[in-house]
Structures are given as C-alpha cells and as structure tokens.
Design an enzyme around this catalytic site. Structure first.
Site, PDB file in Angstrom:
ATOM      1  N   HIS A 201       1.945   4.208  -3.153  1.00  0.00           N
ATOM      2  CA  HIS A 201       1.840   5.673  -3.113  1.00  0.00           C
ATOM      3  C   HIS A 201       3.131   6.313  -3.628  1.00  0.00           C
ATOM      4  CE1 HIS A 201      -1.995   6.016  -1.194  1.00  0.00           C
ATOM      5  NE2 HIS A 201      -1.627   5.487  -0.052  1.00  0.00           N
TER       6      HIS A 201
ATOM      7  N   HIS B 270       0.835  -1.206   0.000  1.00  0.00           N
ATOM      8  CA  HIS B 270       0.000   0.000   0.000  1.00  0.00           C
ATOM      9  C   HIS B 270       0.868   1.255   0.000  1.00  0.00           C
ATOM     10  CE1 HIS B 270      -3.646   2.365   1.341  1.00  0.00           C
ATOM     11  NE2 HIS B 270      -2.670   3.175   1.723  1.00  0.00           N
ATOM     12  N   GLU B 271       1.814   1.326   0.939  1.00  0.00           N
ATOM     13  CA  GLU B 271       2.646   2.518   1.055  1.00  0.00           C
ATOM     14  C   GLU B 271       3.611   2.655  -0.119  1.00  0.00           C
ATOM     15  OE1 GLU B 271       2.119   4.848   3.109  1.00  0.00           O
ATOM     16  OE2 GLU B 271       0.646   3.798   4.332  1.00  0.00           O
TER      17      GLU B 271
END
Length: 216
Positions: free
Chosen positions: A33, A29-30
């Site tokens: 980004h 997820h991170e």
C-alpha cells in the site's frame, strides 16, 4: 483458516507453522500500500517508515498477536489485522483514480505471495526434498494469503475492496459508500461471528486447496 488445535500440542504446532506466513502476509500487504501510494505522489507512509519488510513496523499487538491467538485457541479460526499504512489520499496526483491502485496493491501482494508459496513448495517436491514441516508452512502461506486477499476485497470501507469501490463509483454514490467507513469494523465483526464471512472466504480456500493438490 479453520485450524485443528484441539490440544496444546496442536496449538503449538499451529502457531509454529502459521507464524512466518502470517507475518510475511501482513508485512508485504501493508508495505505494498505504502509503495504504490508513494508511486502516485503520497509519501506519507515513506516518511513514517512504513515502506519496509520489517514486520515490527506493521504489527499491532492487539490485532496481530492477541486476537489471532485467542481466536485460534477458542474457535480454531484465525482472524486479525495489522497497523494500517497511513495514506493521505488528498496528496495522490489523481486521488479518486489512484485510490483504486493503492487499495488494490494489498490484495494483489497477497495473491503474489500465495503463488510464491506454491512455487516454493513445488520446487521442494521437484528437488525430492519432501520436508513435511515446510510443506505445511507453504500450505499455510497459501491459505493465509488467499484469506487476507478475500477479506480485503469485501466492498466494505475501510477494507481495500471498499476503497476500490469508492474510487470506481460516481462522486455521489462514492460519498454514500464512504459514509459506512466508521461502522465498517463493527459490520465486519458481525459478519465474522455470524459466520457470514465463511461464505465469501470458502471459495478462495477451496481454490487454494485444489491448486495445491494439483501441483504438489
């Protein structure tokens, strides 16, 4: 996710089953980004070494370890967070538009991971390898990723849904929504402890369980 950990044995099993899915979920997820931010012109996350699948770069000792363990032990509900990937929206080529894509990358990555866990479980079953522990882990992976996706799609800054909303609204309205950001985490905690989050997350969990039962 609501988890049965009424006994110490149940708690240990829960931690064992959920540890890898949770680490993968927050890591990808991170990293997503940061990767999308770099694609659109901001290399802040890249320079900070955050576009990586090394979970140690993304773990927040409080939000990724202590809080989830306490929540699971005390309430059976898993809740936590990772270290946010640094993004300088001003360095994006078209900040307002590109902000939407950078924010959407996280929930999008969680959706992809939920599907990968589903396909992995299905492949295991098709091969005749009914490994109960892995099937439990795959189920946990689906649930964790769907929950992270659902929570981050809430239109509340600084969550991803809030960033997407700010990027999509006209400037004046976007500024009004952005002003909520300093209070966003407090609002999220209030929603959590009043069980309001459950109304938003439950449909995603039911969908995941239905798909899992259909395919496995």
């Amino acid at each position: 996710p609501l988890i049965d950990c009424a006994t110490m044995e149940g708690l240990i099993q829960t931690i064992t089953v959920y540890a890898i899915p949770v680490l993968f979920a927050i890591t990808v997820h991170e990293a997503a980004h940061g990767y999308v931010a770099r694609h659109f012109g901001d290399d802040t996350a890249h320079l900070a070494g955050r576009i990586t699948l090394n979970p140690l770069k993304h773990i927040d000792p409080l939000g990724t370890v202590l809080v989830p363990l306490l929540m699971v032990t005390l309430s059976g509900f898993m809740f936590g967070w990772a270290k946010p990937v640094p993004v300088n929206f001003g360095r994006l080529r078209k900040p307002k538009r590109d902000m939407i894509w950078v924010a959407a990358a996280g929930p999008g990555a969680n959706l992809m991971m939920a599907l990968l866990w589903l396909f992995a479980a299905k492949a295991l079953v098709l091969l005749g390898l009914h490994e109960e522990f892995f099937l439990m882990m795959a189920s946990a992976g689906i649930k964790v990723n769907l929950i992270l996706m659902a929570l981050n799609l809430l239109p509340l800054p600084p969550l991803d849904g809030g960033r997407m909303l700010v990027g999509a609204l006209p400037d004046r309205l976007a500024w009004q929504v952005a002003r909520v950001e300093p209070y966003g985490f407090v609002i999220l905690l209030v929603l959590l402890f009043t069980n309001t989050l459950g109304f938003f997350v439950e449909p995603f969990l039911r969908l995941g369980s239905s798909v899992l039962e259909l395919f496995i």
